[in-house]
Design an enzyme around this catalytic site. Structure first.
Site, short mmCIF file in Angstrom:
data_model
loop_
_atom_site.label_atom_id
_atom_site.label_comp_id
_atom_site.label_asym_id
_atom_site.label_seq_id
_atom_site.Cartn_x
_atom_site.Cartn_y
_atom_site.Cartn_z
N CYS A 1 0.82 -1.22 0.00
CA CYS A 1 0.00 0.00 0.00
C CYS A 1 0.85 1.27 0.00
O CYS A 1 0.35 2.37 -0.24
CB CYS A 1 -0.93 0.01 1.20
SG CYS A 1 -2.02 -1.43 1.23
N HIS B 1 -3.09 7.09 2.43
CA HIS B 1 -3.57 5.77 2.02
C HIS B 1 -4.94 5.50 2.64
O HIS B 1 -5.13 5.68 3.84
CB HIS B 1 -2.57 4.71 2.46
CG HIS B 1 -3.08 3.32 2.28
ND1 HIS B 1 -3.66 2.88 1.11
CD2 HIS B 1 -3.13 2.26 3.15
CE1 HIS B 1 -4.02 1.62 1.24
NE2 HIS B 1 -3.72 1.22 2.47
N ASN C 1 -10.06 -0.19 0.13
CA ASN C 1 -8.60 -0.12 0.17
C ASN C 1 -8.07 -0.68 -1.15
O ASN C 1 -8.18 -1.88 -1.40
CB ASN C 1 -8.09 -0.94 1.36
CG ASN C 1 -6.58 -0.89 1.51
OD1 ASN C 1 -5.86 -0.59 0.56
ND2 ASN C 1 -6.10 -1.20 2.70
#
Ligand code: COA
Length: 334
Positions: free
Chosen positions: A112, A254, A284
């Protein structure tokens, strides 16, 4: 004067298949209410069966190139945890499909945090004169590694791609990538992982190892790391830049959980409204998360030219990273 990497184009793409919380299978044992209140997510997108990360990356990359007005670049960096295959890298194929054959092209896996690591890499390529223009894409197909029976991950992650074009410029220009902080802690490698398929745990076809091909996550522990690592990294970048949180107009972080975004803002002492959020509609999306948040922030009017903006991310590895820039005026293309 130092050559800086300046963001000159932005694009993104979500596969058309949208999956709302209510569309998730009842066997997961979750609910729209739980997912919305505990994560902020209402829907995510899944790539169609048969499509792969390169397909998403090409769509996003083409839009970023059109946004920048640059038909050519010297390097393509693809940040992804879900490449089309283990070998070869996915980036060369993406480059060729974008008409960029001959450009340097490679994948980068920082999960990520991949987009932040990719920005650092692009900035380095430009600063050293290896490249004048770089296409950086974050693209993921997490639906390919999600265990459909795991309510700790299946509702959280989605597929998507976001991309920026960076060109050589000067540090004082809007869009110039400023100080960068990157870090990692391999002691946390097991907290978010796909156990099998690599050289350590080879997939053997044995049914009892079937689960090894799926992503697992120790959610509660990762949550705490996410807040503290991103907050510390943001403070490091601000210190290096000689700035204070009061100088920050926007944080684009993020998108892992709306509660993480709120706690990050509180920890830094920044008003929550300054944190750009699109997790409600995408979930996500790992390496695609920050560029998609940039894109949706611009489209929503939450992120505007001239705003001093902190970018920060955290992910598997563990990895984290942050940078600071003044948001530039970009033309978006559909
Ligand atoms: N639906 C319903 N219940 C759920 C659930 C779901 N989707 N997921 C977990 N639960 C349950 C658990 O089983 C547990 O039940 P119990 O108390 O009876 O044992 C309870 O909810 C709390 O579980 P917990 O894991 O502590 O939930 P949480 O509030 O931490 O939320 C995450 C789980 C995954 C949403 C959250 O931990 C998170 O966002 N983690 C960080 C992810 C991240 O930062 N990733 C970044 C790198 S990719």
């Amino acid at each position: 004067m130092t050559r800086a990497a300046v963001i000159s184009g932005l694009g993104g793409w979500l596969p058309p298949r949208m999956v709302t919380n209510g569309d998730l299978p009842a066997e997961l044992g979750t609910s729209d209410h739980w997912i919305r209140t505990r994560t902020g997510i209402t829907r995510r997108h899944y790539a169609a069966p048969g499509s792969a990360t390169s397909d998403l990356a090409v769509e996003a990359g083409a839009r970023a190139l059109a946004s920048s007005g640059e038909p050519q670049v010297d390097a393509v960096v693809l940040a992804t945890t879900t490449p089309d295959r283990i070998c070869p890298a996915t980036a060369p194929e993406v480059a060729t499909r974008l008409g960029l054959t001959g450009a340097a092209a490679f994948d980068m896996n920082a999960a990520c945090t991949g987009f932040l690591y990719g920005l650092a890499c692009a900035a380095g390529l430009i600063a050293t004169g290896v490249a004048d223009r770089v296409l950086l894409i974050g693209a993921e197909t997490y639906s390919s590694i999600l265990d459909p029976r795991d309510r700790g991950t299946a509702p959280i992650f989605g597929d998507g791609a976001g991309a920026v074009v960076l060109r050589a410029g000067t540090p004082d220009e809007p869009g110039a990538v400023g100080h960068i902080d990157l870090g990692s802690d391999g002691d946390g490698a097991g907290l978010i992982a796909v156990g099998g398929g690599g050289s350590r745990q080879r997939l053997s076809g044995r049914p009892e190892l079937e689960g090894e091909r799926y992503l697992t996550m120790s959610g509660r522990e990762v949550f705490k790391h996410a807040v503290t690592r991103m907050a510390d990294s943001c403070r490091t970048v601000l210190k290096r830049a000689g700035r204070d949180v009061a100088d920050i107009d926007r944080i684009v972080a993020h998108q892992a959980n709306i509660r993480i975004l709120h706690q990050l803002a509180d920890e830094l002492g920044v008003d929550r409204y300054r944190v750009v959020a699109n997790i409600d509609r995408v979930g996500n999306t790992a390496a695609a998360s920050v560029p998609l948040a940039l894109l949706h922030g611009v489209a929503d009017g939450a992120l505007r030219p001239g705003q001093r903006t902190l970018l920060t991310a955290f992910g598997a590895g563990l990895t984290w990273g942050s940078t600071l820039l003044t948001w530039p005026d970009l033309a978006l293309r559909d």
